[in-house]
Design a protein around this motif. Sequence first.
Motif, PDB file in Angstrom:
ATOM      1  N   LYS A 280      -8.916   4.673   3.883  1.00 42.11           N
ATOM      2  CA  LYS A 280     -10.139   3.859   3.825  1.00 42.11           C
ATOM      3  C   LYS A 280      -9.837   2.391   4.088  1.00 42.11           C
ATOM      4  O   LYS A 280     -10.575   1.726   4.824  1.00 42.11           O
ATOM      5  CB  LYS A 280     -10.785   4.040   2.453  1.00 42.11           C
ATOM      6  CG  LYS A 280     -12.118   3.327   2.300  1.00 42.11           C
ATOM      7  CD  LYS A 280     -12.743   3.617   0.940  1.00 42.11           C
ATOM      8  CE  LYS A 280     -14.094   2.908   0.792  1.00 42.11           C
ATOM      9  NZ  LYS A 280     -14.709   3.166  -0.523  1.00 42.11           N
ATOM     10  N   LYS A 281      -8.753   1.877   3.496  1.00 41.32           N
ATOM     11  CA  LYS A 281      -8.392   0.471   3.693  1.00 41.32           C
ATOM     12  C   LYS A 281      -8.073   0.168   5.150  1.00 41.32           C
ATOM     13  O   LYS A 281      -8.352  -0.928   5.636  1.00 41.32           O
ATOM     14  CB  LYS A 281      -7.202   0.106   2.813  1.00 41.32           C
ATOM     15  CG  LYS A 281      -7.525   0.014   1.331  1.00 41.32           C
ATOM     16  CD  LYS A 281      -6.274  -0.285   0.503  1.00 41.32           C
ATOM     17  CE  LYS A 281      -6.606  -0.319  -0.985  1.00 41.32           C
ATOM     18  NZ  LYS A 281      -5.389  -0.535  -1.810  1.00 41.32           N
TER      19      LYS A 281
ATOM     20  N   HIS B 246      -1.577  12.132   0.112  1.00 44.15           N
ATOM     21  CA  HIS B 246      -2.671  12.811  -0.584  1.00 44.15           C
ATOM     22  C   HIS B 246      -2.096  13.643  -1.739  1.00 44.15           C
ATOM     23  O   HIS B 246      -1.156  14.427  -1.540  1.00 44.15           O
ATOM     24  CB  HIS B 246      -3.405  13.706   0.403  1.00 44.15           C
ATOM     25  CG  HIS B 246      -4.692  14.245  -0.097  1.00 44.15           C
ATOM     26  ND1 HIS B 246      -4.779  15.105  -1.180  1.00 44.15           N
ATOM     27  CD2 HIS B 246      -5.978  14.061   0.334  1.00 44.15           C
ATOM     28  CE1 HIS B 246      -6.028  15.422  -1.389  1.00 44.15           C
ATOM     29  NE2 HIS B 246      -6.790  14.812  -0.490  1.00 44.15           N
TER      30      HIS B 246
ATOM     31  N   MET C  59       0.827  -1.209   0.000  1.00 48.92           N
ATOM     32  CA  MET C  59       0.000   0.000   0.000  1.00 48.92           C
ATOM     33  C   MET C  59       0.861   1.259   0.000  1.00 48.92           C
ATOM     34  O   MET C  59       0.589   2.215  -0.723  1.00 48.92           O
ATOM     35  CB  MET C  59      -0.912   0.009   1.241  1.00 48.92           C
ATOM     36  CG  MET C  59      -2.156  -0.841   1.109  1.00 48.92           C
ATOM     37  SD  MET C  59      -3.367  -0.450   2.403  1.00 48.92           S
ATOM     38  CE  MET C  59      -2.511  -0.980   3.869  1.00 48.92           C
TER      39      MET C  59
ATOM     40  N   SER D  57      -7.245   6.642  -0.114  1.00 52.28           N
ATOM     41  CA  SER D  57      -7.517   5.210  -0.365  1.00 52.28           C
ATOM     42  C   SER D  57      -6.900   4.334   0.719  1.00 52.28           C
ATOM     43  O   SER D  57      -7.497   3.335   1.132  1.00 52.28           O
ATOM     44  CB  SER D  57      -6.979   4.816  -1.744  1.00 52.28           C
ATOM     45  OG  SER D  57      -5.559   4.937  -1.792  1.00 52.28           O
TER      46      SER D  57
ATOM     47  N   HIS E 286      -2.839   9.155   2.078  1.00 54.50           N
ATOM     48  CA  HIS E 286      -3.690   9.036   0.893  1.00 54.50           C
ATOM     49  C   HIS E 286      -5.081   8.519   1.303  1.00 54.50           C
ATOM     50  O   HIS E 286      -5.203   7.580   2.099  1.00 54.50           O
ATOM     51  CB  HIS E 286      -3.062   8.064  -0.098  1.00 54.50           C
ATOM     52  CG  HIS E 286      -3.592   8.195  -1.490  1.00 54.50           C
ATOM     53  ND1 HIS E 286      -4.851   7.798  -1.840  1.00 54.50           N
ATOM     54  CD2 HIS E 286      -3.023   8.711  -2.623  1.00 54.50           C
ATOM     55  CE1 HIS E 286      -5.051   8.032  -3.117  1.00 54.50           C
ATOM     56  NE2 HIS E 286      -3.957   8.599  -3.624  1.00 54.50           N
TER      57      HIS E 286
END
Length: 799
Positions: free
Chosen positions: A675-676, A644, A526, A672, A670
């Motif tokens: 959220k993960k 970001h 990630m 995403s 970031h």
Amino acid sequence: MKISEKWLREWVKLDATTEEIEHQLIMSGTELDGVDPVASAFSNVVVGQIKSIEQHPDADRLHVCQVDVADDKLLQIVTNASVKVDQKVPVAKIGAKLPEPDGKIFKIKKSKLRGVLSEGMFCGAETLGMGEAGEGLLALPSDAVLGADLRELLELDDVVLDLDSTPNRADLLSVIGVARELGVIMQAPVKEIAFETVDISIEDTFPVKISADDLCQRYAGRIIRDVNTQAETPQWMVEKLRRSDIRSLSPVVDITNYVMLELGQPMHGFDFDKLEGSIEVRKAKEGEKLTLLDGKEATLRTDTLVIADEKKALALAGIMGGVDSAVSETTRHIYLESAYFVPEKIMGKARSYGLHTDSSHRFERGVSPDLQIKAMQRATQLIIELCGGKAGEIIDISTNSKLQTRHTIAFERRSIQRHLGIEVRDSRVEDIMTRLGCTLESTPTGWDITPPIFRFDLATQEDIVEEIARIYGYDKIPSRLRPLVPLIVPKQETQVEEDTLHHLLVNRGYREAITYSFVPPEMETMLNPSDQKIKLANPISEELSTMRSTLWSGLLPVIEKNLKRQQNRVRLFETGLSFINTNDGMLQRKKMAGAITGSLYPESWDKSSKLVDFYDIKGDVEALLAESNATHYYFTTVEHPALHPGQSAEIISYDEMGNKVVIGYLGALHPSIEKKLGLNQTVFLFELDIDRVRQKKLPNYSSLSPYPSIRRDIALVIDEKISFNEIAILLEKTGIEQLIDYTLFDVYIGAGIAKGQKSLALGLIFQDFSRTLEEQDISCYIETIMNVLKMKIGASLRQ
């Protein structure tokens, strides 16, 4: 490994008590798990023979036996044990004392069982402290003398030493190895058991081929015909095996186990009539099946070494034999094998099949490569002596000509004083080395020492020093402080101490975290998807199987854990190594990283609950950079996979050659990734190369110019994507020494400015140290600056 003390004393002449032997072994570095008697402290138990058996008149499960114990009359004993006429059994006579598990003493008396007189008791292995429950009556040899005291017959006034040798001391997994160790420690003579080599009486041989010579480098085998496999294993051997925790099975198996315990060489016997063609030491075929001696079927892999004939696999090499080729009561001819397997290659194979055997335990640690023929001769002598038979020639195949060669160690006598702080006489050193089995050759500075073939752990000068310390006695080395020569290392003024940076962050509300260098591979993917991951060959777990390339891999799970426990304001930092794969191998860089989330200030009545933002963490980073007096560093926009896109920056500087140097990164996590990880609030991160942050610029004195400074303001029109940092970098590179300062005092976007552009108002301050600058000088400088800005970023003066 468990070894009988009496067995040891057959090999080494010791004028020492059991307690002294125990102490010397422990002090020399051999762990001793226990010293246990081979039997309980019973008395008045003798050998008896059952002459007749009658059914008890009032009990179906009891028998009335008449027993001969070489007394004037037969003893009548009532028992529920399974017995037969002429069987020899241990008999506890009237007055015998038998210890019970709770420590009490049970005394045998005349008694009646269901009305029938019983004048003694038959004894099982458990009763005598010689076995487990359920093993029945203790088996006695058929030639045992009636009336003989059982303690004297079986030599039960003995103890078992339970040794737990370290993995590098495979030589201690045998009686001869422990005897040698005691001989060295206690300066006692070691006497090897002499045996005669059996003459070759048949010409039969069996072809041997080693196909996997990287795994097996020596294999010896011979045929022995006309063996009586139903012969009785002598009681002395049964007892020695029992005291080493090995159960007697059959004479051939018992003999191979006995030789393994005695010399340290595991062996195996095959039923020769079940072998086809020849013996091949090879790697298994994928999916090949083999039913082992424990009755379980193993599905083999190609990385497994097997002993095979031309048709099938016969045994897992160095682990366990197969049931189909095992020696049984119907076997007449046997094929005896003895081998050397490379320890590093066979290590772990037994565990991969869910096995751990006495053989695998020894082969994994290393069996001496000079033992195979000696063990073969010893086993052959015992087989023919106890079971009869005719021996063929030994086929000995070796694939490594240097297998029995040891390198010489150049040992300097001064290294003893240097490492141990004591002087040891040359004669004592030579005695220790000689008793260890080393060969010595004197040199002007010490000795050239060649270790014995069975001591794999002796390879360096430090190993020799360790052996001298062990044998000389750790307790004889005085405990004293070594002389201290103070070493004063001046602090470098150009280095900022790490503690200074740590304290700065702590004063700004951070707390230090310490996380693993091993991280989950998903986290690394990630945060840093482009870099090649560094996978661990033998990870603690799958969750900790990858080396971190960024400290964020450890900090983010800590942030996540805190937020899930209602700790909504978190400020953490960590200092540690990161690991990156490069074309030149793995690169380690020391980094400092931080993460903040939640409110800017702790909850309080006098402060608003303002959340942290990009500029808060930027302020923390600037404070760190200020510690190094760094003035020429710049924050530039950057695209980073973990940050970001609109709130991320790269921190850069330029070295003396004008090359760009990346100091670190900062920004918001970031969305995403946020959220993960299930984070419900924004996390801001920074990571700095700490070695570059710690490079401090010392302040230099510079005199003040006596001439006035002149300020000129200019308004530039540039692309709106260009930052002031890029302009500042270009101003530094113009080479105008008279430009002593500059500042941005206005930014304008609106009427009069084209779409996609912006206007920046700069204040430029010029000053010379040798004269007053004139208008034409300033105009020349402005022209130079505008030419550079126009060429590099397309800037123009606002009209």
